[in-house]
Design a protein around this motif. Structure first.
Motif, PDB file in Angstrom:
ATOM      1  N   LYS A  69       0.828  -1.216   0.000  1.00  0.00           N
ATOM      2  CA  LYS A  69       0.000   0.000   0.000  1.00  0.00           C
ATOM      3  C   LYS A  69       0.860   1.263   0.000  1.00  0.00           C
ATOM      4  O   LYS A  69       0.620   2.181  -0.777  1.00  0.00           O
ATOM      5  CB  LYS A  69      -0.918  -0.024   1.228  1.00  0.00           C
ATOM      6  N   ALA A  70       1.860   1.294   0.864  1.00  0.00           N
ATOM      7  CA  ALA A  70       2.662   2.509   1.034  1.00  0.00           C
ATOM      8  C   ALA A  70       3.755   2.667  -0.019  1.00  0.00           C
ATOM      9  O   ALA A  70       4.062   3.783  -0.431  1.00  0.00           O
ATOM     10  CB  ALA A  70       3.289   2.525   2.431  1.00  0.00           C
ATOM     11  N   LEU A  71       4.350   1.546  -0.439  1.00  0.00           N
ATOM     12  CA  LEU A  71       5.529   1.609  -1.304  1.00  0.00           C
ATOM     13  C   LEU A  71       5.306   1.046  -2.708  1.00  0.00           C
ATOM     14  O   LEU A  71       6.053   1.367  -3.632  1.00  0.00           O
ATOM     15  CB  LEU A  71       6.690   0.848  -0.650  1.00  0.00           C
ATOM     16  N   GLY A  72       4.337   0.167  -2.852  1.00  0.00           N
ATOM     17  CA  GLY A  72       4.078  -0.494  -4.137  1.00  0.00           C
ATOM     18  C   GLY A  72       4.587  -1.928  -4.130  1.00  0.00           C
ATOM     19  O   GLY A  72       5.428  -2.302  -3.310  1.00  0.00           O
ATOM     20  N   VAL A  73       4.082  -2.723  -5.062  1.00  0.00           N
ATOM     21  CA  VAL A  73       4.403  -4.152  -5.092  1.00  0.00           C
ATOM     22  C   VAL A  73       5.832  -4.437  -5.535  1.00  0.00           C
ATOM     23  O   VAL A  73       6.380  -5.490  -5.221  1.00  0.00           O
ATOM     24  CB  VAL A  73       3.415  -4.950  -5.978  1.00  0.00           C
ATOM     25  N   ASP A  74       6.446  -3.512  -6.256  1.00  0.00           N
ATOM     26  CA  ASP A  74       7.799  -3.744  -6.762  1.00  0.00           C
ATOM     27  C   ASP A  74       8.891  -3.001  -5.990  1.00  0.00           C
ATOM     28  O   ASP A  74      10.044  -2.975  -6.420  1.00  0.00           O
ATOM     29  CB  ASP A  74       7.890  -3.359  -8.246  1.00  0.00           C
ATOM     30  N   HIS A  75       8.543  -2.417  -4.870  1.00  0.00           N
ATOM     31  CA  HIS A  75       9.557  -1.727  -4.070  1.00  0.00           C
ATOM     32  C   HIS A  75      10.492  -2.769  -3.432  1.00  0.00           C
ATOM     33  O   HIS A  75      10.040  -3.834  -3.013  1.00  0.00           O
ATOM     34  CB  HIS A  75       8.888  -0.876  -2.983  1.00  0.00           C
ATOM     35  N   PRO A  76      11.788  -2.487  -3.360  1.00  0.00           N
ATOM     36  CA  PRO A  76      12.722  -3.449  -2.767  1.00  0.00           C
ATOM     37  C   PRO A  76      12.334  -3.923  -1.359  1.00  0.00           C
ATOM     38  O   PRO A  76      12.505  -5.107  -1.035  1.00  0.00           O
ATOM     39  CB  PRO A  76      14.053  -2.696  -2.748  1.00  0.00           C
ATOM     40  N   ASP A  77      11.787  -3.033  -0.527  1.00  0.00           N
ATOM     41  CA  ASP A  77      11.377  -3.453   0.820  1.00  0.00           C
ATOM     42  C   ASP A  77      10.203  -4.426   0.757  1.00  0.00           C
ATOM     43  O   ASP A  77      10.159  -5.409   1.513  1.00  0.00           O
ATOM     44  CB  ASP A  77      11.006  -2.245   1.683  1.00  0.00           C
ATOM     45  N   THR A  78       9.262  -4.168  -0.126  1.00  0.00           N
ATOM     46  CA  THR A  78       8.126  -5.076  -0.313  1.00  0.00           C
ATOM     47  C   THR A  78       8.636  -6.437  -0.771  1.00  0.00           C
ATOM     48  O   THR A  78       8.212  -7.486  -0.261  1.00  0.00           O
ATOM     49  CB  THR A  78       7.140  -4.499  -1.348  1.00  0.00           C
ATOM     50  N   LEU A  79       9.561  -6.431  -1.720  1.00  0.00           N
ATOM     51  CA  LEU A  79      10.094  -7.683  -2.255  1.00  0.00           C
ATOM     52  C   LEU A  79      10.919  -8.449  -1.213  1.00  0.00           C
ATOM     53  O   LEU A  79      10.964  -9.684  -1.242  1.00  0.00           O
ATOM     54  CB  LEU A  79      10.911  -7.406  -3.513  1.00  0.00           C
ATOM     55  N   THR A  80      11.538  -7.735  -0.287  1.00  0.00           N
ATOM     56  CA  THR A  80      12.240  -8.402   0.813  1.00  0.00           C
ATOM     57  C   THR A  80      11.242  -9.168   1.666  1.00  0.00           C
ATOM     58  O   THR A  80      11.496 -10.315   2.053  1.00  0.00           O
ATOM     59  CB  THR A  80      13.011  -7.372   1.669  1.00  0.00           C
ATOM     60  N   THR A  81      10.101  -8.565   1.938  1.00  0.00           N
ATOM     61  CA  THR A  81       9.071  -9.255   2.717  1.00  0.00           C
ATOM     62  C   THR A  81       8.543 -10.466   1.955  1.00  0.00           C
ATOM     63  O   THR A  81       8.341 -11.531   2.547  1.00  0.00           O
ATOM     64  CB  THR A  81       7.934  -8.288   3.090  1.00  0.00           C
ATOM     65  N   VAL A  82       8.346 -10.335   0.661  1.00  0.00           N
ATOM     66  CA  VAL A  82       7.902 -11.466  -0.170  1.00  0.00           C
ATOM     67  C   VAL A  82       8.924 -12.606  -0.062  1.00  0.00           C
ATOM     68  O   VAL A  82       8.570 -13.773   0.145  1.00  0.00           O
ATOM     69  CB  VAL A  82       7.707 -11.035  -1.642  1.00  0.00           C
ATOM     70  N   ASN A  83      10.202 -12.267  -0.189  1.00  0.00           N
ATOM     71  CA  ASN A  83      11.274 -13.265  -0.093  1.00  0.00           C
ATOM     72  C   ASN A  83      11.282 -13.921   1.292  1.00  0.00           C
ATOM     73  O   ASN A  83      11.449 -15.142   1.411  1.00  0.00           O
ATOM     74  CB  ASN A  83      12.627 -12.599  -0.369  1.00  0.00           C
ATOM     75  N   ASN A  84      11.082 -13.117   2.338  1.00  0.00           N
ATOM     76  CA  ASN A  84      11.062 -13.654   3.698  1.00  0.00           C
ATOM     77  C   ASN A  84       9.897 -14.620   3.901  1.00  0.00           C
ATOM     78  O   ASN A  84      10.035 -15.643   4.579  1.00  0.00           O
ATOM     79  CB  ASN A  84      10.988 -12.522   4.720  1.00  0.00           C
ATOM     80  N   MET A  85       8.763 -14.300   3.303  1.00  0.00           N
ATOM     81  CA  MET A  85       7.609 -15.192   3.408  1.00  0.00           C
ATOM     82  C   MET A  85       7.883 -16.507   2.687  1.00  0.00           C
ATOM     83  O   MET A  85       7.529 -17.581   3.182  1.00  0.00           O
ATOM     84  CB  MET A  85       6.356 -14.509   2.863  1.00  0.00           C
ATOM     85  N   ALA A  86       8.547 -16.441   1.546  1.00  0.00           N
ATOM     86  CA  ALA A  86       8.919 -17.663   0.824  1.00  0.00           C
ATOM     87  C   ALA A  86       9.786 -18.551   1.704  1.00  0.00           C
ATOM     88  O   ALA A  86       9.616 -19.773   1.727  1.00  0.00           O
ATOM     89  CB  ALA A  86       9.666 -17.302  -0.460  1.00  0.00           C
ATOM     90  N   SER A  87      10.691 -17.935   2.434  1.00  0.00           N
ATOM     91  CA  SER A  87      11.573 -18.683   3.329  1.00  0.00           C
ATOM     92  C   SER A  87      10.781 -19.391   4.426  1.00  0.00           C
ATOM     93  O   SER A  87      11.067 -20.548   4.763  1.00  0.00           O
ATOM     94  CB  SER A  87      12.596 -17.726   3.950  1.00  0.00           C
ATOM     95  N   ILE A  88       9.779 -18.712   4.974  1.00  0.00           N
ATOM     96  CA  ILE A  88       8.938 -19.328   6.016  1.00  0.00           C
ATOM     97  C   ILE A  88       8.168 -20.507   5.436  1.00  0.00           C
ATOM     98  O   ILE A  88       8.108 -21.583   6.038  1.00  0.00           O
ATOM     99  CB  ILE A  88       7.964 -18.306   6.633  1.00  0.00           C
ATOM    100  N   PHE A  89       7.585 -20.328   4.253  1.00  0.00           N
ATOM    101  CA  PHE A  89       6.858 -21.438   3.629  1.00  0.00           C
ATOM    102  C   PHE A  89       7.795 -22.630   3.413  1.00  0.00           C
ATOM    103  O   PHE A  89       7.403 -23.780   3.610  1.00  0.00           O
ATOM    104  CB  PHE A  89       6.214 -21.002   2.306  1.00  0.00           C
ATOM    105  N   HIS A  90       9.028 -22.353   3.038  1.00  0.00           N
ATOM    106  CA  HIS A  90      10.012 -23.423   2.860  1.00  0.00           C
ATOM    107  C   HIS A  90      10.270 -24.138   4.187  1.00  0.00           C
ATOM    108  O   HIS A  90      10.278 -25.369   4.241  1.00  0.00           O
ATOM    109  CB  HIS A  90      11.313 -22.870   2.284  1.00  0.00           C
ATOM    110  N   LYS A  91      10.468 -23.377   5.246  1.00  0.00           N
ATOM    111  CA  LYS A  91      10.726 -23.968   6.565  1.00  0.00           C
ATOM    112  C   LYS A  91       9.558 -24.808   7.046  1.00  0.00           C
ATOM    113  O   LYS A  91       9.738 -25.762   7.793  1.00  0.00           O
ATOM    114  CB  LYS A  91      11.034 -22.871   7.591  1.00  0.00           C
ATOM    115  N   GLN A  92       8.352 -24.461   6.604  1.00  0.00           N
ATOM    116  CA  GLN A  92       7.155 -25.204   6.974  1.00  0.00           C
ATOM    117  C   GLN A  92       6.927 -26.425   6.080  1.00  0.00           C
ATOM    118  O   GLN A  92       5.985 -27.169   6.289  1.00  0.00           O
ATOM    119  CB  GLN A  92       5.916 -24.314   6.898  1.00  0.00           C
TER     120      GLN A  92
END
Length: 157
Positions: A69-92
């Motif tokens: 919402k604040a930065l957009g879907v392609d902002h590096p910070d947003t993409l870091t969160t996307v990457n972090n979520m992928a890591s959690i799904f992997h750990k699960q």
């Protein structure tokens, strides 16, 4: 202070300081401010380090919605969160979901940061490893070739 405690592996103390920062940032900046959302993302990271994966996902989702919402879907910070979520799904053990989220992070990072950026390389590496573990050698080899093509060159290379 939270970062110092996080780096020392003192996660409970780190959480205390992040919570203090979160309260202050929400009050001073608002709940949707990028600074506030950075603290939310960092708290999720602590939960991940503590292997509280469901809690980490909750906090990453909060950070993701706010960052989109604040930065957009392609902002590096947003993409870091996307990457972090992928890591959690992997750990699960949610490999398909992990692949989907790593792919999303990779596409965005390549677009915004370029293939040679360390964040993009990190996502490429994670995706390659995940394909290898899943026995998807063709995809893994393709990604590995992309990694090798953009790996930093040292004096011996």
């Amino acid at each position: 202070m939270a970062l110092v405690f996080r780096k020392k592996g003192q996660y409970e103390k780190a959480l205390e300081w992040y919570e203090r920062a979160l309260v202050g940032r929400e009050k001073a900046l608002g709940v949707d401010h990028p600074g506030t959302l950075s603290t939310v993302n960092n708290m999720a990271l602590i939960f991940s380090k503590q292997e509280q994966h469901e809690k980490a996902l909750e906090w990453y989702k909060w950070a993701l919605v706010g960052r989109e919402k604040a930065l957009g879907v392609d902002h590096p910070d947003t993409l870091t969160t996307v990457n972090n979520m992928a890591s959690i799904f992997h750990k699960q053990g949610q490999h398909e979901k992990s692949l989907e989220w790593y792919e999303r992070a990779l596409v965005g990072r390549e677009k915004v940061l370029g293939v040679g950026h360390p964040g993009t390389q990190n996502t490429l590496h994670s995706l390659t490893s995940l394909h290898k573990r899943a026995g998807q050698t063709k995809q893994a080899k393709t990604l590995q070739a992309r990694l090798n093509a953009h790996a930093p060159k040292g004096p011996c290379n």
